[in-house]
Design a protein around this motif. Structure first.
Motif, PDB file in Angstrom:
ATOM      1  N   LEU A  22       0.698  -1.241  -0.031  1.00 46.21           N
ATOM      2  CA  LEU A  22       0.035   0.116   0.038  1.00 46.21           C
ATOM      3  C   LEU A  22       0.955   1.101   0.135  1.00 46.21           C
ATOM      4  O   LEU A  22       0.878   2.009  -1.092  1.00 46.21           O
ATOM      5  CB  LEU A  22      -1.007   0.036   1.267  1.00 46.21           C
ATOM      6  CG  LEU A  22      -1.670   1.300   1.186  1.00 46.21           C
ATOM      7  CD1 LEU A  22      -2.726   1.150   0.047  1.00 46.21           C
ATOM      8  CD2 LEU A  22      -2.701   1.233   2.518  1.00 46.21           C
ATOM      9  N   ASP A  23       1.669   1.534   1.056  1.00 51.75           N
ATOM     10  CA  ASP A  23       2.410   2.683   1.106  1.00 51.75           C
ATOM     11  C   ASP A  23       3.602   2.733   0.238  1.00 51.75           C
ATOM     12  O   ASP A  23       4.376   1.821   0.021  1.00 51.75           O
ATOM     13  CB  ASP A  23       2.918   2.662   2.533  1.00 51.75           C
ATOM     14  CG  ASP A  23       1.902   2.998   3.663  1.00 51.75           C
ATOM     15  OD1 ASP A  23       0.932   3.759   3.151  1.00 51.75           O
ATOM     16  OD2 ASP A  23       1.742   2.518   4.692  1.00 51.75           O
ATOM     17  N   GLY A  24       3.734   3.678  -0.474  1.00 53.27           N
ATOM     18  CA  GLY A  24       4.768   3.791  -1.497  1.00 53.27           C
ATOM     19  C   GLY A  24       4.427   3.238  -2.639  1.00 53.27           C
ATOM     20  O   GLY A  24       5.404   3.387  -3.491  1.00 53.27           O
ATOM     21  N   THR A  25       3.299   2.626  -2.804  1.00 55.67           N
ATOM     22  CA  THR A  25       3.033   1.788  -4.025  1.00 55.67           C
ATOM     23  C   THR A  25       1.862   2.154  -4.780  1.00 55.67           C
ATOM     24  O   THR A  25       1.712   2.690  -5.827  1.00 55.67           O
ATOM     25  CB  THR A  25       3.075   0.251  -3.776  1.00 55.67           C
ATOM     26  OG1 THR A  25       4.254  -0.320  -3.250  1.00 55.67           O
ATOM     27  CG2 THR A  25       2.517  -0.602  -5.056  1.00 55.67           C
ATOM     28  N   LEU A  26       0.648   2.085  -4.005  1.00 58.82           N
ATOM     29  CA  LEU A  26      -0.551   2.373  -4.281  1.00 58.82           C
ATOM     30  C   LEU A  26      -0.634   4.150  -3.780  1.00 58.82           C
ATOM     31  O   LEU A  26      -1.413   5.037  -4.555  1.00 58.82           O
ATOM     32  CB  LEU A  26      -1.687   1.690  -3.957  1.00 58.82           C
ATOM     33  CG  LEU A  26      -1.624   0.536  -4.344  1.00 58.82           C
ATOM     34  CD1 LEU A  26      -2.950  -0.513  -3.931  1.00 58.82           C
ATOM     35  CD2 LEU A  26      -1.630   0.265  -5.865  1.00 58.82           C
ATOM     36  N   PHE A  27      -0.460   4.154  -2.501  1.00 62.28           N
ATOM     37  CA  PHE A  27      -0.621   5.375  -1.621  1.00 62.28           C
ATOM     38  C   PHE A  27       0.524   6.280  -1.546  1.00 62.28           C
ATOM     39  O   PHE A  27       1.522   5.778  -1.040  1.00 62.28           O
ATOM     40  CB  PHE A  27      -1.340   5.144  -0.394  1.00 62.28           C
ATOM     41  CG  PHE A  27      -1.937   6.089   0.278  1.00 62.28           C
ATOM     42  CD1 PHE A  27      -2.941   6.937  -0.284  1.00 62.28           C
ATOM     43  CD2 PHE A  27      -1.654   6.406   1.685  1.00 62.28           C
ATOM     44  CE1 PHE A  27      -3.205   8.178   0.527  1.00 62.28           C
ATOM     45  CE2 PHE A  27      -2.042   7.172   2.382  1.00 62.28           C
ATOM     46  CZ  PHE A  27      -3.135   8.275   1.849  1.00 62.28           C
ATOM     47  N   GLN A  28       0.302   7.764  -1.788  1.00 64.47           N
ATOM     48  CA  GLN A  28       1.513   8.654  -1.384  1.00 64.47           C
ATOM     49  C   GLN A  28       1.426   8.881   0.039  1.00 64.47           C
ATOM     50  O   GLN A  28       0.905   9.941   0.316  1.00 64.47           O
ATOM     51  CB  GLN A  28       0.970   9.722  -2.539  1.00 64.47           C
ATOM     52  CG  GLN A  28       2.387  10.812  -2.471  1.00 64.47           C
ATOM     53  CD  GLN A  28       2.111  11.673  -3.500  1.00 64.47           C
ATOM     54  OE1 GLN A  28       1.291  11.449  -4.789  1.00 64.47           O
ATOM     55  NE2 GLN A  28       2.787  12.828  -3.741  1.00 64.47           N
ATOM     56  N   THR A  29       2.091   8.193   0.690  1.00 61.94           N
ATOM     57  CA  THR A  29       1.965   8.114   2.123  1.00 61.94           C
ATOM     58  C   THR A  29       2.173   9.205   2.826  1.00 61.94           C
ATOM     59  O   THR A  29       1.406   9.659   3.712  1.00 61.94           O
ATOM     60  CB  THR A  29       2.932   7.111   2.667  1.00 61.94           C
ATOM     61  OG1 THR A  29       2.991   5.634   1.815  1.00 61.94           O
ATOM     62  CG2 THR A  29       2.435   6.636   4.244  1.00 61.94           C
ATOM     63  N   GLU A  30       3.127   9.931   2.385  1.00 62.17           N
ATOM     64  CA  GLU A  30       3.454  11.222   3.164  1.00 62.17           C
ATOM     65  C   GLU A  30       2.412  12.398   3.173  1.00 62.17           C
ATOM     66  O   GLU A  30       2.507  13.129   4.195  1.00 62.17           O
ATOM     67  CB  GLU A  30       5.023  11.671   2.557  1.00 62.17           C
ATOM     68  CG  GLU A  30       4.920  12.397   1.195  1.00 62.17           C
ATOM     69  CD  GLU A  30       5.085  11.137   0.249  1.00 62.17           C
ATOM     70  OE1 GLU A  30       5.230  11.774  -0.968  1.00 62.17           O
ATOM     71  OE2 GLU A  30       4.708  10.010   0.332  1.00 62.17           O
ATOM     72  N   THR A  31       1.550  12.195   2.143  1.00 65.55           N
ATOM     73  CA  THR A  31       0.526  13.228   2.185  1.00 65.55           C
ATOM     74  C   THR A  31      -0.518  13.410   3.304  1.00 65.55           C
ATOM     75  O   THR A  31      -1.061  14.022   3.603  1.00 65.55           O
ATOM     76  CB  THR A  31      -0.222  13.203   0.718  1.00 65.55           C
ATOM     77  OG1 THR A  31      -0.901  12.001   0.483  1.00 65.55           O
ATOM     78  CG2 THR A  31       0.624  13.381  -0.283  1.00 65.55           C
ATOM     79  N   LEU A  32      -0.532  11.832   3.938  1.00 65.22           N
ATOM     80  CA  LEU A  32      -1.298  11.796   5.063  1.00 65.22           C
ATOM     81  C   LEU A  32      -0.551  11.603   6.116  1.00 65.22           C
ATOM     82  O   LEU A  32      -0.975  12.169   7.505  1.00 65.22           O
ATOM     83  CB  LEU A  32      -2.300  10.579   4.839  1.00 65.22           C
ATOM     84  CG  LEU A  32      -3.132  10.003   6.050  1.00 65.22           C
ATOM     85  CD1 LEU A  32      -4.217  11.081   6.281  1.00 65.22           C
ATOM     86  CD2 LEU A  32      -3.768   8.712   5.854  1.00 65.22           C
TER      87      LEU A  32
END
Length: 230
Positions: A22-32
């Motif tokens: 999920l994180d860093g693959t599908l979802f731009q984690t740092e934005t949340l």
């Protein structure tokens, strides 16, 4: 496959399934994550559980892909484990609140690419080392839940490694052939040790040098994924 520092791109037979980090693959984690990270430390200080400045953002960003207990051992190595557990709760609460407010972004073309793969008959899954409410919350709040057959998280199944989590997922859903798609060494390991084709994602900017060693192909943008199918 990465050999001698060079990425050798290829195409592969269409798999029965694709399993995504999920994180860093599908979802731009740092934005949340980053707003929640700072709010969490503000609360820890207010509760008297932490003293000093908030640790650098690079520490937690560089730890993404690990289990939470290992993340806090890097970010806050000198505090009582009870503080780590409080950090788990606070970070999750702040992230879920952010999702409810519309914070956080998927990477470009994620929704379109996943829809295209699903229309081609590829079964889609998530396998993440995150907590269950976070993993399911991101997918649901971003409107992607109908595309996925299963959302697996270390937090839900209490697995000690992504290798075990992916194996459990494959056994439960009778996955015959699959690609493991992710941005960290834990994803590469999970794919290779379960006999999967591994697709490394090299656009988040969190990984260490050599972390995707062993991947069969590397993506510079998520939308390149569909083109790897023969």
């Amino acid at each position: 496959m990465i050999r001698g520092g060079k990425v050798l791109q290829a195409t592969f037979e269409k798999p029965d399934a694709m399993i995504f980090d999920l994180d860093g693959t599908l979802f731009q984690t740092e934005t949340l994550l980053l707003p929640a990270y700072h709010a969490m430390f503000d609360t820890l200080r207010a509760e008297g559980l932490y003293k000093g400045e908030t640790p650098p953002e690079s520490l937690i960003l560089g730890s993404l892909g690990m289990l939470l207990e290992h993340i806090w051992q890097r970010v806050m190595p000198d505090v009582d484990p009870a503080v780590h557990r409080r950090a788990d709760s606070l970070l999750l609460d702040y992230q879920l609140e952010g999702l409810r407010q519309g914070d956080g972004r998927m990477y470009d073309s994620v929704a379109d690419t996943l829809s295209r793969l699903r229309s081609q008959g590829v079964r889609l899954f998530v396998a993440s080392n995150g907590l269950e409410p976070y993993v399911k919350g991101v997918v649901e709040h971003k409107g992607l839940a109908p595309l996925f057959e299963g959302l697996y998280s270390a937090g839900e199944f209490q697995t000690r490694s992504k290798v075990d989590l992916v194996r459990m997922l494959m056994d439960t859903y009778d996955v015959r052939s699959a690609w493991m798609v992710g941005d960290r060494s834990s994803d590469v390991e999970a794919g290779l040790k379960n006999g999967l084709t591994v697709i490394g994602c090299d656009y988040a900017g969190f990984r260490k040098e050599g972390e995707l060693e062993g991947a069969h192909a590397i993506l510079s943008h998520f939308e390149e994924l569909a083109a790897l199918i023969k």
